[in-house]
Write a protein that holds these residues in place. Structure first.
Motif, PDB file in Angstrom:
ATOM      1  N   LEU A 124       0.830  -1.206   0.000  1.00 35.67           N
ATOM      2  CA  LEU A 124       0.000   0.000   0.000  1.00 35.67           C
ATOM      3  C   LEU A 124       0.870   1.264   0.000  1.00 35.67           C
ATOM      4  O   LEU A 124       0.590   2.241  -0.687  1.00 35.67           O
ATOM      5  N   VAL A 125       1.949   1.226   0.787  1.00 36.51           N
ATOM      6  CA  VAL A 125       2.877   2.364   0.835  1.00 36.51           C
ATOM      7  C   VAL A 125       3.554   2.563  -0.510  1.00 36.51           C
ATOM      8  O   VAL A 125       3.669   3.681  -1.024  1.00 36.51           O
ATOM      9  N   THR A 126       4.026   1.462  -1.104  1.00 39.67           N
ATOM     10  CA  THR A 126       4.736   1.594  -2.384  1.00 39.67           C
ATOM     11  C   THR A 126       3.819   2.154  -3.466  1.00 39.67           C
ATOM     12  O   THR A 126       4.243   2.953  -4.308  1.00 39.67           O
ATOM     13  N   MET A 127       2.565   1.760  -3.435  1.00 36.83           N
ATOM     14  CA  MET A 127       1.630   2.277  -4.430  1.00 36.83           C
ATOM     15  C   MET A 127       1.419   3.777  -4.285  1.00 36.83           C
ATOM     16  O   MET A 127       1.366   4.525  -5.266  1.00 36.83           O
ATOM     17  N   GLY A 128       1.305   4.242  -3.044  1.00 33.74           N
ATOM     18  CA  GLY A 128       1.134   5.679  -2.818  1.00 33.74           C
ATOM     19  C   GLY A 128       2.313   6.489  -3.317  1.00 33.74           C
ATOM     20  O   GLY A 128       2.142   7.551  -3.933  1.00 33.74           O
ATOM     21  N   LEU A 129       3.520   5.998  -3.067  1.00 30.71           N
ATOM     22  CA  LEU A 129       4.717   6.694  -3.547  1.00 30.71           C
ATOM     23  C   LEU A 129       4.757   6.749  -5.071  1.00 30.71           C
ATOM     24  O   LEU A 129       5.082   7.777  -5.671  1.00 30.71           O
ATOM     25  N   MET A 130       4.433   5.625  -5.703  1.00 32.41           N
ATOM     26  CA  MET A 130       4.457   5.580  -7.164  1.00 32.41           C
ATOM     27  C   MET A 130       3.452   6.561  -7.755  1.00 32.41           C
ATOM     28  O   MET A 130       3.758   7.328  -8.673  1.00 32.41           O
ATOM     29  N   GLY A 131       2.240   6.548  -7.226  1.00 32.10           N
ATOM     30  CA  GLY A 131       1.198   7.408  -7.771  1.00 32.10           C
ATOM     31  C   GLY A 131       1.508   8.880  -7.626  1.00 32.10           C
ATOM     32  O   GLY A 131       1.315   9.663  -8.564  1.00 32.10           O
ATOM     33  N   ALA A 132       2.019   9.276  -6.472  1.00 33.20           N
ATOM     34  CA  ALA A 132       2.329  10.692  -6.242  1.00 33.20           C
ATOM     35  C   ALA A 132       3.439  11.171  -7.168  1.00 33.20           C
ATOM     36  O   ALA A 132       3.356  12.267  -7.752  1.00 33.20           O
ATOM     37  N   SER A 133       4.493  10.364  -7.323  1.00 30.96           N
ATOM     38  CA  SER A 133       5.617  10.799  -8.155  1.00 30.96           C
ATOM     39  C   SER A 133       5.221  10.854  -9.626  1.00 30.96           C
ATOM     40  O   SER A 133       5.659  11.750 -10.364  1.00 30.96           O
ATOM     41  N   THR A 134       4.362   9.935 -10.064  1.00 32.33           N
ATOM     42  CA  THR A 134       3.905   9.964 -11.459  1.00 32.33           C
ATOM     43  C   THR A 134       3.083  11.216 -11.735  1.00 32.33           C
ATOM     44  O   THR A 134       3.265  11.886 -12.756  1.00 32.33           O
ATOM     45  N   PHE A 135       2.178  11.536 -10.829  1.00 33.43           N
ATOM     46  CA  PHE A 135       1.353  12.733 -10.981  1.00 33.43           C
ATOM     47  C   PHE A 135       2.228  13.982 -11.082  1.00 33.43           C
ATOM     48  O   PHE A 135       1.990  14.871 -11.916  1.00 33.43           O
ATOM     49  N   LEU A 136       3.275  14.045 -10.271  1.00 34.82           N
ATOM     50  CA  LEU A 136       4.143  15.228 -10.266  1.00 34.82           C
ATOM     51  C   LEU A 136       4.947  15.368 -11.550  1.00 34.82           C
ATOM     52  O   LEU A 136       5.282  16.490 -11.948  1.00 34.82           O
ATOM     53  N   VAL A 137       5.270  14.233 -12.223  1.00 35.76           N
ATOM     54  CA  VAL A 137       5.961  14.331 -13.520  1.00 35.76           C
ATOM     55  C   VAL A 137       5.114  15.143 -14.495  1.00 35.76           C
ATOM     56  O   VAL A 137       5.624  15.957 -15.271  1.00 35.76           O
ATOM     57  N   GLY A 138       3.797  14.968 -14.438  1.00 34.45           N
ATOM     58  CA  GLY A 138       2.906  15.708 -15.322  1.00 34.45           C
ATOM     59  C   GLY A 138       2.863  17.191 -15.048  1.00 34.45           C
ATOM     60  O   GLY A 138       2.395  17.971 -15.885  1.00 34.45           O
ATOM     61  N   LEU A 139       3.354  17.622 -13.866  1.00 35.95           N
ATOM     62  CA  LEU A 139       3.350  19.050 -13.510  1.00 35.95           C
ATOM     63  C   LEU A 139       4.712  19.722 -13.691  1.00 35.95           C
ATOM     64  O   LEU A 139       4.829  20.938 -13.548  1.00 35.95           O
ATOM     65  N   LEU A 140       5.739  18.946 -14.009  1.00 32.01           N
ATOM     66  CA  LEU A 140       7.093  19.505 -14.059  1.00 32.01           C
ATOM     67  C   LEU A 140       7.257  20.545 -15.166  1.00 32.01           C
ATOM     68  O   LEU A 140       6.843  20.314 -16.305  1.00 32.01           O
ATOM     69  N   PRO A 141       7.904  21.676 -14.865  1.00 38.36           N
ATOM     70  CA  PRO A 141       8.261  22.626 -15.922  1.00 38.36           C
ATOM     71  C   PRO A 141       9.329  22.009 -16.831  1.00 38.36           C
ATOM     72  O   PRO A 141      10.083  21.122 -16.415  1.00 38.36           O
ATOM     73  N   SER A 142       9.403  22.481 -18.064  1.00 34.44           N
ATOM     74  CA  SER A 142      10.352  21.937 -19.029  1.00 34.44           C
ATOM     75  C   SER A 142      11.719  22.611 -18.899  1.00 34.44           C
ATOM     76  O   SER A 142      11.889  23.581 -18.152  1.00 34.44           O
ATOM     77  N   TYR A 143      12.675  22.115 -19.659  1.00 29.71           N
ATOM     78  CA  TYR A 143      14.026  22.699 -19.689  1.00 29.71           C
ATOM     79  C   TYR A 143      13.960  24.158 -20.150  1.00 29.71           C
ATOM     80  O   TYR A 143      14.688  25.011 -19.631  1.00 29.71           O
ATOM     81  N   ALA A 144      13.069  24.440 -21.101  1.00 30.47           N
ATOM     82  CA  ALA A 144      12.947  25.811 -21.611  1.00 30.47           C
ATOM     83  C   ALA A 144      12.474  26.768 -20.527  1.00 30.47           C
ATOM     84  O   ALA A 144      12.779  27.962 -20.568  1.00 30.47           O
ATOM     85  N   SER A 145      11.751  26.253 -19.535  1.00 32.88           N
ATOM     86  CA  SER A 145      11.212  27.111 -18.477  1.00 32.88           C
ATOM     87  C   SER A 145      12.187  27.333 -17.332  1.00 32.88           C
ATOM     88  O   SER A 145      12.363  28.458 -16.865  1.00 32.88           O
ATOM     89  N   ILE A 146      12.827  26.268 -16.860  1.00 26.86           N
ATOM     90  CA  ILE A 146      13.666  26.410 -15.655  1.00 26.86           C
ATOM     91  C   ILE A 146      15.081  25.858 -15.841  1.00 26.86           C
ATOM     92  O   ILE A 146      15.825  25.727 -14.874  1.00 26.86           O
ATOM     93  N   GLY A 147      15.442  25.536 -17.072  1.00 25.32           N
ATOM     94  CA  GLY A 147      16.815  25.109 -17.332  1.00 25.32           C
ATOM     95  C   GLY A 147      17.149  23.753 -16.752  1.00 25.32           C
ATOM     96  O   GLY A 147      16.315  22.839 -16.709  1.00 25.32           O
TER      97      GLY A 147
END
Length: 541
Positions: free
Chosen positions: A93-116
């Motif tokens: 259950l813990v491992t699933m929560g970690l995986m889901g949160a980190s995947t969601f955050l990849v979708g929010l990451l700024p690109s190289y053009a934005s923050i280098g």
């Protein structure tokens, strides 16, 4: 020794289905998360590694993909220990929560053009979290299902867990294909690639809810009641030769070969289609998805068969077939997916003549190498950018390099001159800028990809049951997780990066296949000599 009768699960068809469904769905979700990145490596290369040349950027994107695999063994050690100390259910259950949160955050990451440079750093950090989580997930799910399975059906039961990696990849492919088709390539490459990552938060909620309905495994409950759980599972598993030797045998005699066959048949084949053969990304995804859909039932078939004839012969036969057939199969794939490229290679091969000392390895980790110091560098850099396979031959030519395209010789004087001469020479020789969709023999491509997936099902379908049966209950989660994740995380996870770096270094588009072939042969030899057959063993010990 655990009382087998007391620890044996009391199962009904309904409870069997619930255990398999809940464990499998959760693991499908985790694989969906993990493999989204691999499917979108080309897009992510442009978004997060645009500060370097294209070849280096793609290798970097694959390296960030591999980073998640690099830490999987550490996740196996950390969460495997927790699973053997406090239980299978709560750990995954813990491992699933970690995986889901980190995947969601990849979708929010700024690109190289934005923050280098902060963008790829953050991306790699999230990949590391995903890798740690997955390192703890698989062993828990496989152990949980196996410890619920009736005797004589562990191969069948755990084969459903084995389908989850492919089903997760298939789910990710499906989501990517639908979104890509709906919004078009330009919008998808710009921002639409984020959507598959963001919707994973919904899948996380559903999967967590399903898994919360489960109870702890009967074997672990019995050990807990009798006070026989391990107090130091890491020491027992890896500090005592009687257990450590089976960890090593499992790694080199089964899992390493299984891993390279898995990643060659699913990920490397996809990258080869898209990057090397220049098949449109959406079309490549669809072709792979069809092959996966056709091949997935064979995980169940080979899991069931392993309950009848054993785990070892099926796994090692898959490794042997892979080693014997990969080179001709990938050559067939080239001819089927990009016949113009195959014909041009045969009719007008490209050869770079230069003194070896004047040639650099075409990989630029910091984005500051221009590869125009020598004629050899200029030639190879241009050919790499164009995606043209080439051979190398020694030829000093008074310090200059010369490129032969079929019968036409192009001396390399400077970058501008060579670029102007190379393009028409390649066009005249029939080298296509990309694969012609109308010329792709789609049924043959699917048949080839299906064969590669079939090998995957042979080596992967029985592996969970084999690993569960190799180790005693008190250290099972820890002991089986480490060889599995070293094999799949390191031998398998680094395969695309290593293979494409080998191709970049040599110019030979098939050279990277030596990596899985050699590892598969090592597993075949070690497995034949040292791997025991386990399918009739009791796991209540």
């Amino acid at each position: 020794m655990i009382d087998a009768e007391a620890a044996a699960p009391i199962v009904t068809r309904q409870s069997e289905r619930k255990v398999i469904l809940a464990s499998s769905l959760g693991t499908v979700f985790e694989w969906y998360d993990f493999y989204l990145y691999g499917l979108l490596a080309t897009v992510i290369s442009a978004q997060f590694f645009s500060g370097v040349n294209e070849t280096t950027g793609f290798i970097f994107a694959l390296a960030a993909f591999a980073a998640g695999f690099a830490v999987r063994p550490f996740g196996a050690v950390v969460f495997g220990r927790i699973g053997d100390l406090v239980g299978r259910k709560n750990t995954f259950l813990v491992t699933m929560g970690l995986m889901g949160a980190s995947t969601f955050l990849v979708g929010l990451l700024p690109s190289y053009a934005s923050i280098g440079v902060a963008a790829p750093i953050l991306l790699v950090v999230l990949r590391l979290v995903q890798g740690l989580a997955l390192g703890g997930e698989y062993g828990g799910a496989a152990t949980y299902v196996a410890e619920h399975a009736p005797e004589g059906k562990r191969g069948l039961f755990t084969s459903f867990i084995q389908t989850t990696a492919t089903l997760g990849l298939f789910a990710a492919l499906g989501v990517v294909i639908v979104i890509r088709s709906a919004m078009g390539e330009a919008a998808f490459a710009d921002w639409g690639w984020r959507i598959p990552f963001l919707i994973s938060i919904v899948l996380l909620g559903i999967s967590l809810w399903i898994r919360l309905q489960l109870e702890e495994s009967p074997v672990f409950r019995q050990m807990k009641a009798e006070g026989t759980t391990s107090k130091a599972p890491l020491t027992e598993a890896f500090g005592r030769w009687v257990n450590l030797k089976w960890v090593l045998v499992a790694l080199f005699g089964a899992v390493a070969g299984q891993a390279v066959v898995w990643y060659t048949g699913q990920f490397y084949a996809l990258f080869f289609l898209e990057k090397t053969l220049k098949v449109d990304g959406a079309a490549a995804n669809i072709l792979i998805a069809i092959a996966l859909a056709l091949g997935t039932p064979f995980f169940i078939l080979f899991g069931w068969l392993s309950d009848k004839v054993g785990r070892k012969p099926i796994i090692l036969t898959g490794c042997a077939l892979a080693a014997l057939t990969y080179f001709p199969v990938f050559q067939m794939l080239t001819a089927a997916a990009n016949p113009a490229l195959a014909e041009a290679q045969a009719r007008a091969p490209v050869v770079v003549f230069a003194h070896p000392e004047t040639c650099s390895f075409q990989f630029d980790p910091i984005g500051r190498t221009s590869f125009d110091r020598t004629g050899c560098d200029i030639a190879k850099s241009a050919l790499a950018r164009a995606g043209i396979p080439y051979a190398n031959e020694d030829g000093p030519y008074d310090g200059r390099a010369l490129v032969r395209v079929g019968d036409e010789d192009i001396p390399v004087i400077d970058k501008a001159q060579f670029g102007a001469a190379l393009t028409p020479a390649l066009a005249a020789a029939g080298y296509p800028p990309k694969a012609d969709p109308a010329a792709i023999d789609k049924p043959l491509v699917v048949a080839i990809l299906f064969y590669l997936v079939l090998l995957v099902t042979m080596v992967y379908g029985p592996i969970a049951a084999l690993l569960v049966e190799l180790f005693p209950s008190r250290i099972r989660y820890t002991a089986m997780s480490l060889p599995y994740h070293i094999g799949n995380g390191w031998f398998g996870g680094f395969l695309p990066t290593t293979a494409f770096a080998m191709v970049a270094a040599t110019g030979n588009i098939y050279y990277g296949l030596w990596y899985p072939v050699i590892v598969a042969v090592i597993t075949l030899v070690v497995g034949l000599l040292f791997l025991p057959e386990t399918f009739r063993r009791s796991i209540h010990q």
